[in-house]
Design a protein around this motif. Structure first.
Motif, short mmCIF file in Angstrom:
data_model
loop_
_atom_site.label_atom_id
_atom_site.label_comp_id
_atom_site.label_asym_id
_atom_site.label_seq_id
_atom_site.Cartn_x
_atom_site.Cartn_y
_atom_site.Cartn_z
N ILE A 150 0.84 -1.20 0.00
CA ILE A 150 0.00 0.00 0.00
C ILE A 150 0.87 1.25 0.00
CG2 ILE A 150 -1.61 1.36 1.40
CD1 ILE A 150 -2.81 -1.38 2.31
N LEU A 151 1.92 1.24 0.80
CA LEU A 151 2.81 2.40 0.87
C LEU A 151 3.55 2.62 -0.45
CD1 LEU A 151 4.32 1.93 4.44
CD2 LEU A 151 2.78 3.76 3.68
N SER A 152 3.76 1.57 -1.22
CA SER A 152 4.52 1.68 -2.47
C SER A 152 3.68 2.22 -3.62
CB SER A 152 5.10 0.32 -2.85
OG SER A 152 4.09 -0.55 -3.36
N GLN A 153 2.37 2.32 -3.44
CA GLN A 153 1.50 2.76 -4.54
C GLN A 153 1.85 4.19 -4.96
OE1 GLN A 153 -2.42 2.23 -2.92
NE2 GLN A 153 -2.36 0.01 -3.06
N ASN A 154 2.08 4.37 -6.26
CA ASN A 154 2.35 5.69 -6.84
C ASN A 154 3.56 6.38 -6.25
OD1 ASN A 154 0.02 5.72 -8.60
ND2 ASN A 154 -1.22 5.98 -6.75
N THR A 155 4.54 5.60 -5.84
CA THR A 155 5.78 6.19 -5.36
C THR A 155 6.89 5.18 -5.56
OG1 THR A 155 6.80 7.41 -3.53
CG2 THR A 155 5.60 5.41 -2.96
N SER A 156 8.10 5.59 -5.28
CA SER A 156 9.26 4.73 -5.50
C SER A 156 9.66 4.00 -4.23
CB SER A 156 10.45 5.57 -5.99
OG SER A 156 10.91 6.42 -4.95
N ASP A 157 10.48 2.95 -4.39
CA ASP A 157 11.02 2.26 -3.23
C ASP A 157 11.82 3.21 -2.36
OD1 ASP A 157 9.95 -0.15 -3.91
OD2 ASP A 157 11.78 -0.99 -4.77
N ALA A 158 12.53 4.15 -3.00
CA ALA A 158 13.37 5.08 -2.25
C ALA A 158 12.56 5.93 -1.29
CB ALA A 158 14.14 5.97 -3.22
N ALA A 159 11.30 6.18 -1.63
CA ALA A 159 10.44 6.98 -0.76
C ALA A 159 9.60 6.12 0.17
CB ALA A 159 9.52 7.87 -1.61
N SER A 160 9.13 4.98 -0.33
CA SER A 160 8.19 4.18 0.46
C SER A 160 8.88 3.29 1.48
CB SER A 160 7.31 3.32 -0.46
OG SER A 160 8.08 2.42 -1.23
N GLN A 161 10.10 2.83 1.20
CA GLN A 161 10.77 1.95 2.16
C GLN A 161 11.06 2.65 3.49
OE1 GLN A 161 11.48 -1.45 1.62
NE2 GLN A 161 11.82 -1.38 3.82
N PRO A 162 11.59 3.88 3.50
CA PRO A 162 11.77 4.55 4.81
C PRO A 162 10.46 4.75 5.56
CG PRO A 162 13.07 5.64 3.11
CD PRO A 162 12.16 4.67 2.40
N ALA A 163 9.38 5.04 4.82
CA ALA A 163 8.08 5.20 5.47
C ALA A 163 7.65 3.90 6.14
CB ALA A 163 7.03 5.65 4.45
N HIS A 164 7.83 2.81 5.43
CA HIS A 164 7.50 1.49 6.00
C HIS A 164 8.34 1.22 7.24
CE1 HIS A 164 8.32 -2.88 6.34
NE2 HIS A 164 7.02 -2.95 6.22
N ASP A 165 9.63 1.50 7.16
CA ASP A 165 10.52 1.22 8.29
C ASP A 165 10.12 2.04 9.51
OD1 ASP A 165 11.90 -0.50 6.65
OD2 ASP A 165 13.55 0.89 6.24
N ARG A 166 9.78 3.31 9.31
CA ARG A 166 9.36 4.14 10.45
C ARG A 166 8.06 3.62 11.04
NH1 ARG A 166 11.44 8.27 7.15
NH2 ARG A 166 9.38 8.65 6.25
N LEU A 167 7.14 3.21 10.19
CA LEU A 167 5.86 2.70 10.68
C LEU A 167 6.06 1.43 11.51
CD1 LEU A 167 2.82 3.44 10.40
CD2 LEU A 167 2.70 1.72 8.59
#
Length: 271
Positions: free
Chosen positions: A62-79
């Motif tokens: 879900i976090l990866s939708q319409n964005t890159s791994d470079a942006a979504s992976q840190p968001a996932h890690d923080r969550l």
């Protein structure tokens, strides 16, 4: 769409992407789609997937939708850092203050929308399955078509998200998720019709690919799309030696002589 650049490697397929390295016997490819994936298997990793926790995989996708791994992976890690130490991750996210989730995932883009989707699916997993672990068992053991249909009934979960959960958590053979890269590449190759939508491309690939090659075909195709078969400047514009799939490709929508590209669907449009 995020302006963040893509990473140099595909996180879901590289060394940090989970799964187990395997060796696939190329043999004689029975379809051009299989021959393409065999060639990509020589360039990139060959893996069998599975083993990721299903609810975590769902949130990650879900976090990866319409964005890159470079942006979504840190968001996932923080969550995960913020909530994964709770008794049940699904219950923790469902009951969490929304602004706390938004703050954690801000780098992923569309954070208000994604926070709402995450809390909605978290509440569903908590209420319908009793928690994240029970949902994980459901994804791994129930019929894959039933699991896919169930996931698609969740608002905010589309086909690519459902297929990624089946692949990366369920380890299901025969699942070829279609993202933007896969959608572009296989229409440009001429393997799928130029005007095929994402679901039609998926159906073509899963019908023409040995089930055990679908998973690494998905991740390797993403990497190929980032390194070679980009939307605006594909490597083939540099000539046959520039692209490792040149001899297998119809280059639908690509005019090598003029150096121009259009979406494959537009290549058949009337002037």
């Amino acid at each position: 769409m995020s302006d963040d650049p893509e990473p140099s490697r595909n996180i879901s397929g590289g060394h940090d992407g989970g799964g187990a390295a395997v060796e696939f016997d190329r043999g004689s490819a029975e379809t051009r789609a299989e021959e393409v994936v065999d060639r990509l298997g020589e360039l990139y990793w060959q893996k069998s997937y599975g083993g990721q926790h299903a609810f975590v995989s769902l949130v990650r996708t879900i976090l990866s939708q319409n964005t890159s791994d470079a942006a979504s992976q840190p968001a996932h890690d923080r969550l995960m850092d913020q909530f994964d130490d709770q008794v049940d991750l699904a219950a923790a996210l469902a009951d969490a203050p929304t602004d706390g989730i938004v703050k954690a995932i801000r780098s992923a883009g569309l954070y208000n929308q994604k926070a709402a989707v995450i809390q909605r699916v978290a509440a569903h997993v908590r209420d319908e399955y009793g928690g994240a672990d029970a949902f994980d068992r459901y994804v791994r053991t129930e019929d894959a078509h039933q699991v896919r249909d169930t996931l698609l009934q969740l608002k905010g979960v589309g086909p690519k998200t459902a297929d990624c959960v089946l692949l990366f958590a369920g380890g299901r053979d025969g699942v070829f998720p279609v993202d933007t890269h896969v959608h572009r590449i296989y229409r440009r190759l001429g393997i799928a019709p130029p005007d095929a939508d994402h679901e039609e491309v998926r159906e073509v690939l899963e019908a023409r690919m040995p089930p055990e090659k679908c998973g690494f075909g998905h991740t390797a195709s993403i990497q190929f799309g980032r390194e070679y078969c980009t939307a605006r400047d594909p490597a083939c514009l540099g000539g046959p030696e520039a692209c490792p799939l040149y001899d297998l490709c119809d280059r639908v929508g690509v005019d090598v002589e003029t150096g121009t590209t259009v979406d494959p669907a537009d290549s058949t449009a009337s002037p």
